[in-house]
Design an enzyme around this catalytic site. Structure first.
Site, PDB file in Angstrom:
ATOM      1  N   HIS A  37      -0.360 -71.417  45.384  1.00  0.00           N
ATOM      2  CA  HIS A  37      -1.435 -70.806  44.595  1.00  0.00           C
ATOM      3  C   HIS A  37      -1.183 -69.314  44.419  1.00  0.00           C
ATOM      4  CE1 HIS A  37      -3.570 -74.532  45.018  1.00  0.00           C
ATOM      5  NE2 HIS A  37      -3.669 -74.421  46.317  1.00  0.00           N
ATOM      6  N   TRP A  80      -3.195 -83.801  43.159  1.00  0.00           N
ATOM      7  CA  TRP A  80      -3.046 -84.880  42.173  1.00  0.00           C
ATOM      8  C   TRP A  80      -1.707 -84.742  41.441  1.00  0.00           C
ATOM      9  CZ3 TRP A  80      -7.195 -85.451  37.693  1.00  0.00           C
ATOM     10  CH2 TRP A  80      -7.046 -86.697  37.091  1.00  0.00           C
TER      11      TRP A  80
HETATM   12  P1  A3P Z   1     -13.559 -81.665  43.444  1.00  0.00           P
HETATM   13  O1  A3P Z   1     -13.832 -80.791  44.627  1.00  0.00           O
HETATM   14  O2  A3P Z   1     -14.268 -81.210  42.208  1.00  0.00           O
HETATM   15  O3  A3P Z   1     -13.799 -83.096  43.713  1.00  0.00           O
HETATM   16  P2  A3P Z   1      -6.569 -79.131  44.668  1.00  0.00           P
HETATM   17  O4  A3P Z   1      -5.726 -80.322  44.863  1.00  0.00           O
HETATM   18  O5  A3P Z   1      -5.951 -78.113  43.757  1.00  0.00           O
HETATM   19  O6  A3P Z   1      -7.030 -78.542  45.975  1.00  0.00           O
HETATM   20  O7  A3P Z   1      -7.870 -79.589  43.888  1.00  0.00           O
HETATM   21  C1  A3P Z   1      -8.826 -80.407  44.508  1.00  0.00           C
HETATM   22  C2  A3P Z   1      -9.740 -80.949  43.441  1.00  0.00           C
HETATM   23  O8  A3P Z   1      -9.023 -81.926  42.659  1.00  0.00           O
HETATM   24  C3  A3P Z   1     -10.953 -81.659  44.030  1.00  0.00           C
HETATM   25  O9  A3P Z   1     -12.010 -81.507  43.079  1.00  0.00           O
HETATM   26  C4  A3P Z   1     -10.434 -83.085  44.098  1.00  0.00           C
HETATM   27  O10 A3P Z   1     -11.429 -84.065  44.192  1.00  0.00           O
HETATM   28  C5  A3P Z   1      -9.692 -83.176  42.761  1.00  0.00           C
HETATM   29  N1  A3P Z   1      -8.728 -84.276  42.744  1.00  0.00           N
HETATM   30  C6  A3P Z   1      -7.742 -84.512  43.625  1.00  0.00           C
HETATM   31  N2  A3P Z   1      -7.090 -85.658  43.307  1.00  0.00           N
HETATM   32  C7  A3P Z   1      -7.703 -86.138  42.214  1.00  0.00           C
HETATM   33  C8  A3P Z   1      -7.503 -87.307  41.420  1.00  0.00           C
HETATM   34  N3  A3P Z   1      -6.572 -88.192  41.714  1.00  0.00           N
HETATM   35  N4  A3P Z   1      -8.316 -87.509  40.354  1.00  0.00           N
HETATM   36  C9  A3P Z   1      -9.278 -86.612  40.064  1.00  0.00           C
HETATM   37  N5  A3P Z   1      -9.522 -85.486  40.781  1.00  0.00           N
HETATM   38  C10 A3P Z   1      -8.743 -85.255  41.847  1.00  0.00           C
END
Ligand code: A3P
Length: 279
Positions: A92, A47
Site C-alpha cells: 500500500h 481479492w
Molecule cells: P469490506 O470491509 O467493505 O467488506 P483489502 O484486501 O485491500 O484489505 O480490502 C478488503 C476489502 O475487500 C473488504 O471490504 C473485503 O470484504 C473486500 N473483499 C475481499 N475479498 C473480496 C471478494 N472476493 N469479493 C468482494 N469483496 C472482497
C-alpha cells in the site's frame, strides 16, 4: 501509529523493514517476472492478489495465508528473497516508496481502485477489528482522519494522483476497479490474464472467478488462520472479508458526513480521470 518524516505507518510493522523503506535502501532484489499488486488500503488487495496468483499458477486453487508473506512493508526482505518466482508482491506504499528496481525493470503492476467512501467505511472496521491498532473511536471521528490523510499511508487522493501520472507513461500498470470485479469478475479476470501475458481457457477463467468470490474466499481464508494468530491480532468477530459490497457507505455516512466528504474530496476527484466515475 508511527510517523516517519510526516508519513504515517503502523508501528506494528517490523522496524527494520520500515527503516529500509524510508532510507531508500534498495535491499529487495526485484525480478523481471515479479508482479506487484498495489492499492490504497481496503481496495480489494486480497481479492486481486488471489486472482493474479491463481492465473500465474494456472490453477483455481487457494494457497492459505500467503498474501501477507509477500507484502513489502510487512515481511522481512530475506523472506521475500526466498519466495520462488513468479512472486505476487503487494503493497500500500506510495509509488515513490516502492523499490526503484521494480520500475527500472518494468515489472508488471496491478493497481486497484475502489470508491473512497466504501473504502473509508471498510478502513474504519479494519482499524477497529485489528487489535494492534488499539482503536476504539466512532466513525464520525474516523472520517476526518481519513479525509485529512492522518491514517496509515497518508492521503488517499495524493496516492491515486501519483499512480495516475505514472500510468500515463507506463503501460506496465494495469488498472482494475473493485466495482468492476463485483459486476463482471470473469471479464476482469480475462483482462488480467491478457495483461499478464497468460493464455488460459475460458473454463479456467470462470473457475478462478468462482473460487475468488466473496463467500468462497471468506470461507477458504478465515478457516486457515490459526486460532492463536487470530487471537493475537484480531478482535472478536473480525474478518478481512467483512461485507464485500458496493455502496455500503450509504448505510454509514450521515447527510452531514456526505457533505463533509464532498467538501474535502469531490472537486479533486472530478479532476482525476481515474476517480471521476465516483463523482
Ligand atoms: P469490506 O470491509 O467493505 O467488506 P483489502 O484486501 O485491500 O484489505 O480490502 C478488503 C476489502 O475487500 C473488504 O471490504 C473485503 O470484504 C473486500 N473483499 C475481499 N475479498 C473480496 C471478494 N472476493 N469479493 C468482494 N469483496 C472482497
Amino acid at each position: 501509529m508511527t510517523n516517519i518524516d510526516g508519513y504515517h505507518i503502523s508501528s506494528f510493522k517490523p522496524s527494520e523493514i520500515l527503516s529500509e523503506i524510508f532510507n531508500n535502501i534498495p535491499v529487495l532484489k526485484c525480478r523481471y517476472d515479479d508482479v506487484f499488486i498495489c492499492a490504497p488500503v481496503k481496495s480489494g488487495t486480497h481479492w486481486t492478489w488471489e486472482i493474479v496468483s491463481m492465473l500465474l499458477n494456472g490453477k483455481a486453487e487457494t494457497i492459505p495465508n500467503s498474501k501477507g508473506a509477500q507484502m513489502l512493508e510487512a515481511t522481512p526482505t530475506e523472506i521475500i528473497d526466498e519466495i520462488p518466482s513468479p512472486r505476487v508482491l503487494n503493497s500500500h506504499l506510495h509509488l515513490c516508496r516502492l523499490p526503484k528496481e521494480a520500475l527500472e525493470k518494468k515489472c508488471k503492476f496491478v493497481f486497484i481502485l475502489r470508491d473512497p467512501r466504501d473504502l473509508a467505511v471498510s478502513y474504519y472496521h479494519h482499524c477497529k477489528g485489528i487489535s494492534l491498532y488499539e482503536y476504539d473511536g466512532m466513525f464520525e471521528n474516523f472520517l476526518p482522519l481519513f479525509l485529512e490523510g492522518k491514517l496509515d499511508y497518508n492521503n488517499y487522493l495524493e496516492y491515486v494522483v501519483e499512480w495516475e501520472k505514472a500510468m500515463e507513461e507506463r503501460p506496465e500498470i494495469h488498472l482494475t476497479y473493485y466495482e468492476d470485479l463485483k459486476t463482471n469478475c470473469i471479464e476482469e479476470v480475462r483482462k488480467l490474464a491478457l495483461f499478464l501475458g497468460i493464455t488460459c481457457t475460458d473454463d479456467l477463467i470462470r473457475r478462478i472467478s468462482d473460487k475468488c468470490n466473496f463467500e468462497q474466499m471468506k470461507d477458504d481464508k478465515d478457516n486457515h488462520i490459526p486460532e492463536e494468530v487470530r487471537k493475537a491480532i484480531f478482535r472478536e468477530n473480525f474478518s478481512i472479508f467483512r461485507k464485500g459490497t458496493v455502496g455500503d457507505w450509504k448505510n454509514t455516512f450521515t447527510v452531514a458526513q456526505n457533505e463533509y466528504f464532498d467538501s474535502m474530496f469531490l472537486e479533486k476527484m472530478k479532476n482525476s480521470k481515474l476517480l471521476r466515475r465516483y463523482t
